[in-house]
Motif scaffolding. Structure first.
Motif, PDB file in Angstrom:
ATOM      1  N   GLY A 179     -12.264  42.070 -34.066  1.00 33.38           N
ATOM      2  CA  GLY A 179     -12.418  40.964 -34.743  1.00 33.38           C
ATOM      3  C   GLY A 179     -12.196  41.548 -36.385  1.00 33.38           C
ATOM      4  N   PHE A 180     -11.638  42.760 -36.398  1.00 35.09           N
ATOM      5  CA  PHE A 180     -11.859  43.290 -37.921  1.00 35.09           C
ATOM      6  C   PHE A 180     -11.075  42.223 -38.856  1.00 35.09           C
ATOM      7  CE2 PHE A 180      -9.456  45.833 -41.110  1.00 35.09           C
ATOM      8  CZ  PHE A 180     -10.774  46.285 -41.920  1.00 35.09           C
ATOM      9  N   ASN A 181     -11.700  41.996 -40.205  1.00 39.24           N
ATOM     10  CA  ASN A 181     -10.990  41.265 -40.845  1.00 39.24           C
ATOM     11  C   ASN A 181     -11.016  39.996 -40.445  1.00 39.24           C
ATOM     12  OD1 ASN A 181     -10.080  40.936 -43.587  1.00 39.24           O
ATOM     13  ND2 ASN A 181      -8.053  41.296 -43.124  1.00 39.24           N
ATOM     14  N   ASN A 182     -11.478  39.438 -39.615  1.00 43.32           N
ATOM     15  CA  ASN A 182     -11.863  38.082 -39.024  1.00 43.32           C
ATOM     16  C   ASN A 182     -10.329  37.846 -38.147  1.00 43.32           C
ATOM     17  OD1 ASN A 182     -14.083  37.065 -40.109  1.00 43.32           O
ATOM     18  ND2 ASN A 182     -12.949  36.830 -41.979  1.00 43.32           N
ATOM     19  N   HIS A 183      -9.991  38.892 -37.588  1.00 46.36           N
ATOM     20  CA  HIS A 183      -8.644  38.954 -36.696  1.00 46.36           C
ATOM     21  C   HIS A 183      -8.911  39.589 -35.446  1.00 46.36           C
ATOM     22  CE1 HIS A 183      -5.878  36.515 -39.406  1.00 46.36           C
ATOM     23  NE2 HIS A 183      -6.210  37.679 -40.317  1.00 46.36           N
ATOM     24  N   TYR A 184      -8.919  38.938 -34.340  1.00 46.92           N
ATOM     25  CA  TYR A 184      -9.119  39.611 -32.835  1.00 46.92           C
ATOM     26  C   TYR A 184      -7.622  39.907 -32.456  1.00 46.92           C
ATOM     27  CZ  TYR A 184     -14.138  38.569 -32.671  1.00 46.92           C
ATOM     28  OH  TYR A 184     -15.598  38.342 -32.765  1.00 46.92           O
ATOM     29  N   ARG A 185      -7.209  41.451 -32.922  1.00 48.88           N
ATOM     30  CA  ARG A 185      -5.932  41.734 -32.535  1.00 48.88           C
ATOM     31  C   ARG A 185      -5.869  41.883 -30.959  1.00 48.88           C
ATOM     32  NH1 ARG A 185      -2.628  40.490 -36.968  1.00 48.88           N
ATOM     33  NH2 ARG A 185      -3.827  41.169 -38.919  1.00 48.88           N
ATOM     34  N   LYS A 186      -4.592  41.789 -30.630  1.00 47.77           N
ATOM     35  CA  LYS A 186      -4.235  42.193 -29.034  1.00 47.77           C
ATOM     36  C   LYS A 186      -3.861  43.422 -29.184  1.00 47.77           C
ATOM     37  CE  LYS A 186      -1.390  38.953 -28.671  1.00 47.77           C
ATOM     38  NZ  LYS A 186      -0.043  38.139 -28.147  1.00 47.77           N
ATOM     39  N   VAL A 187      -4.756  44.581 -28.402  1.00 47.00           N
ATOM     40  CA  VAL A 187      -4.538  45.761 -28.480  1.00 47.00           C
ATOM     41  C   VAL A 187      -4.316  46.479 -27.195  1.00 47.00           C
ATOM     42  CG1 VAL A 187      -5.865  48.049 -28.919  1.00 47.00           C
ATOM     43  CG2 VAL A 187      -6.268  46.039 -30.453  1.00 47.00           C
ATOM     44  N   ALA A 188      -3.218  47.334 -27.095  1.00 46.98           N
ATOM     45  CA  ALA A 188      -3.008  47.963 -26.000  1.00 46.98           C
ATOM     46  C   ALA A 188      -2.971  49.471 -26.050  1.00 46.98           C
ATOM     47  CB  ALA A 188      -1.329  47.842 -25.303  1.00 46.98           C
ATOM     48  N   VAL A 189      -3.808  50.134 -25.185  1.00 43.23           N
ATOM     49  CA  VAL A 189      -4.085  51.445 -25.324  1.00 43.23           C
ATOM     50  C   VAL A 189      -3.247  52.261 -23.990  1.00 43.23           C
ATOM     51  CG1 VAL A 189      -5.967  53.286 -24.946  1.00 43.23           C
ATOM     52  CG2 VAL A 189      -6.243  51.358 -26.321  1.00 43.23           C
ATOM     53  N   ILE A 190      -2.572  53.184 -24.560  1.00 43.23           N
ATOM     54  CA  ILE A 190      -1.774  54.006 -23.467  1.00 43.23           C
ATOM     55  C   ILE A 190      -2.488  55.382 -23.386  1.00 43.23           C
ATOM     56  CG2 ILE A 190       0.392  54.895 -22.688  1.00 43.23           C
ATOM     57  CD1 ILE A 190       0.362  51.853 -23.337  1.00 43.23           C
ATOM     58  N   ASP A 191      -3.134  55.511 -22.196  1.00 39.28           N
ATOM     59  CA  ASP A 191      -4.280  56.545 -22.220  1.00 39.28           C
ATOM     60  C   ASP A 191      -3.643  57.372 -20.925  1.00 39.28           C
ATOM     61  OD1 ASP A 191      -6.538  57.965 -22.501  1.00 39.28           O
ATOM     62  OD2 ASP A 191      -7.900  56.283 -21.698  1.00 39.28           O
ATOM     63  N   GLU A 192      -2.604  58.221 -21.250  1.00 38.12           N
ATOM     64  CA  GLU A 192      -2.001  59.068 -20.200  1.00 38.12           C
ATOM     65  C   GLU A 192      -3.178  60.131 -19.353  1.00 38.12           C
ATOM     66  OE1 GLU A 192       1.778  62.026 -19.769  1.00 38.12           O
ATOM     67  OE2 GLU A 192       1.407  61.086 -21.488  1.00 38.12           O
ATOM     68  N   ARG A 193      -3.979  60.607 -20.315  1.00 40.17           N
ATOM     69  CA  ARG A 193      -5.046  61.516 -19.554  1.00 40.17           C
ATOM     70  C   ARG A 193      -6.306  61.138 -19.543  1.00 40.17           C
ATOM     71  NH1 ARG A 193      -2.939  66.954 -23.033  1.00 40.17           N
ATOM     72  NH2 ARG A 193      -0.937  67.315 -21.857  1.00 40.17           N
ATOM     73  N   ASN A 194      -6.579  59.574 -19.627  1.00 38.59           N
ATOM     74  CA  ASN A 194      -7.865  59.208 -19.556  1.00 38.59           C
ATOM     75  C   ASN A 194      -8.870  59.507 -20.448  1.00 38.59           C
ATOM     76  OD1 ASN A 194      -9.742  57.206 -18.461  1.00 38.59           O
ATOM     77  ND2 ASN A 194     -10.353  58.297 -16.856  1.00 38.59           N
ATOM     78  N   GLU A 195      -8.312  59.810 -21.768  1.00 42.98           N
ATOM     79  CA  GLU A 195      -9.317  60.614 -22.561  1.00 42.98           C
ATOM     80  C   GLU A 195      -9.687  59.219 -23.668  1.00 42.98           C
ATOM     81  OE1 GLU A 195      -8.602  64.839 -24.139  1.00 42.98           O
ATOM     82  OE2 GLU A 195      -6.488  63.812 -23.971  1.00 42.98           O
ATOM     83  N   LEU A 196      -8.924  58.367 -23.834  1.00 42.04           N
ATOM     84  CA  LEU A 196      -9.283  57.381 -24.825  1.00 42.04           C
ATOM     85  C   LEU A 196     -10.555  56.322 -24.193  1.00 42.04           C
ATOM     86  CD1 LEU A 196      -5.723  56.722 -26.482  1.00 42.04           C
ATOM     87  CD2 LEU A 196      -7.930  57.102 -28.007  1.00 42.04           C
ATOM     88  N   ALA A 197     -10.157  56.073 -23.016  1.00 42.23           N
ATOM     89  CA  ALA A 197     -10.948  54.932 -22.392  1.00 42.23           C
ATOM     90  C   ALA A 197     -11.913  55.487 -21.603  1.00 42.23           C
ATOM     91  CB  ALA A 197     -10.138  53.816 -21.740  1.00 42.23           C
ATOM     92  N   ALA A 198     -11.757  56.626 -21.060  1.00 43.27           N
ATOM     93  CA  ALA A 198     -12.602  57.349 -19.829  1.00 43.27           C
ATOM     94  C   ALA A 198     -12.901  56.325 -18.732  1.00 43.27           C
ATOM     95  CB  ALA A 198     -13.972  57.648 -20.339  1.00 43.27           C
ATOM     96  N   LYS A 199     -11.874  55.626 -18.119  1.00 47.26           N
ATOM     97  CA  LYS A 199     -12.010  54.632 -17.008  1.00 47.26           C
ATOM     98  C   LYS A 199     -12.539  55.228 -16.015  1.00 47.26           C
ATOM     99  CE  LYS A 199      -9.071  50.940 -15.047  1.00 47.26           C
ATOM    100  NZ  LYS A 199      -7.493  50.651 -14.815  1.00 47.26           N
ATOM    101  N   ARG A 200     -13.387  54.346 -15.196  1.00 46.78           N
ATOM    102  CA  ARG A 200     -13.850  55.058 -13.969  1.00 46.78           C
ATOM    103  C   ARG A 200     -13.881  54.021 -12.894  1.00 46.78           C
ATOM    104  NH1 ARG A 200     -19.915  57.425 -15.832  1.00 46.78           N
ATOM    105  NH2 ARG A 200     -19.085  58.166 -17.733  1.00 46.78           N
TER     106      ARG A 200
END
Length: 330
Positions: A179-200
């Motif tokens: 919600g930065f600047n009162n906008h909830y932007r739709k974001v897609a993260v492409i995390d090829e090496r699982n570094e950005l999200a650290a998904k488990r």
């Protein structure tokens, strides 16, 4: 300090004791733990290297009192980081890295096994470089306040290894999605090496915001195309663009009106003018700014993309002129 604590929990035997004995304030500042077979352990803090003894005390010089990893301990550490299965990690090992469950990347130095010109396996692993992932909440605020209040540009984040590019992109995803600047932007993260999200399993370890979708382990080119076709993002965030097929996918996404925030490696500011992948990205005409990072300050120098592209063309013209005068380049 949870990220470094998770690394300590993975360490077997004596090296776990060394890390546990190290002062917590020091541990919280470590960017890399460098472990080499038969060599002293090195802690990297903001690109400075330090040695450690068995009591966890740090030194800016190396002597016989520094903690050294034996060959047997090194093998135990490596197998623990592989979760005791080299086979399951072979694809990434052939590319020189492991990704741990918490998003930490481990650089792996080894000997390639070559068959018919292809790397089929690795052997003689001799060094491990554990990069500690950080979630620095709010580190992207200065950049977003400067660029994203009145517009929604595409941005290239450039910097040396360990300058904080991934950490900044992670926080950009969180803030734009939350919600930065009162906008909830739709974001897609492409995390090829699982570094950005650290998904488990199916859970995201890092806070990437309330409106973010993550594609994990997809090659960036295909991940970008999938996100564009199926997730309708307003912005795609990805790390370490280096291949021309990735640029082709980025162009495909631009044609659908999607913005980008992505990172590229550079060794120095001069690489902005000479690195082919940066030129290719800028010549799409879609990127508005380059955010140049240095040494985990998270306050980048913001440069207009057109300024860099104009300088690239000026250099080209100068080179053409010199060649026309009979001057050759070696």
């Amino acid at each position: 300090m949870s990220e470094i604590t998770e690394i300590i929990d993975l360490m077997p035997g004596e090296i776990s004791s060394v890390l546990t004995n190290t002062d917590g304030a020091v541990l919280n500042r470590i960017n890399e733990i460098r472990i080499r077979r038969g060599m002293p352990v090195v802690f990297v803090i903001k690109n400075s290297s330090y040695f450690v003894d068995k009591h966890g005390d740090l030194y800016d010089y190396c002597d016989e009192g520094c903690y050294t990893v034996s060959s047997a301990d090194f093998d135990e550490i490596f197998m623990k980081l592989c979760d005791y299965s080299i086979y399951n990690n072979l694809d990434s090992l052939k590319k020189g890295y492991l990704t741990l469950f918490n998003g930490a990347r481990v650089g792996v130095a080894s000997t390639a096994v070559i068959d018919s010109g292809n790397i089929t396996s690795v052997k003689n692993v001799c060094a491990l470089n554990i990069r500690i992932p950080r979630q620095v909440i709010g580190c992207a605020k200065a950049l977003l306040d400067f660029l994203y209040v009145n517009s929604f540009p595409s941005v290239i984040v450039a910097g040396k290894p360990n300058s904080g590019k991934t950490t900044l992109l992670r926080d950009m995803a969180r803030m734009l999605s939350d919600g930065f600047n009162n906008h909830y932007r739709k974001v897609a993260v492409i995390d090829e090496r699982n570094e950005l999200a650290a998904k488990r399993e199916e859970f995201i370890s890092m806070d990437l915001g309330a409106n973010t979708d993550v594609l994990t382990y997809f090659p960036k080119a295909s991940g970008i195309e999938i996100a564009t076709r199926t997730l309708s993002p307003e912005i795609i965030i990805c790390d370490e663009i280096s291949r021309y097929e990735e640029v082709e996918s980025i162009l495909y996404a631009f044609s659908s009106g999607i913005s980008f925030a992505l990172s590229v490696h550079i060794g120095s500011r001069e690489d902005l003018y000479s690195k082919p992948i940066i030129r290719t990205l800028l010549e799409t005409g879609e990127f508005s700014y380059i955010a140049l990072l240095d040494n985990y300050t998270y306050i980048p120098e913001v440069i207009e993309a057109g300024e860099i592209l104009n300088e690239i063309h000026r250099i080209d013209n100068s080179d053409d002129f010199l060649r026309g005068c009979g001057i050759t380049f070696v």
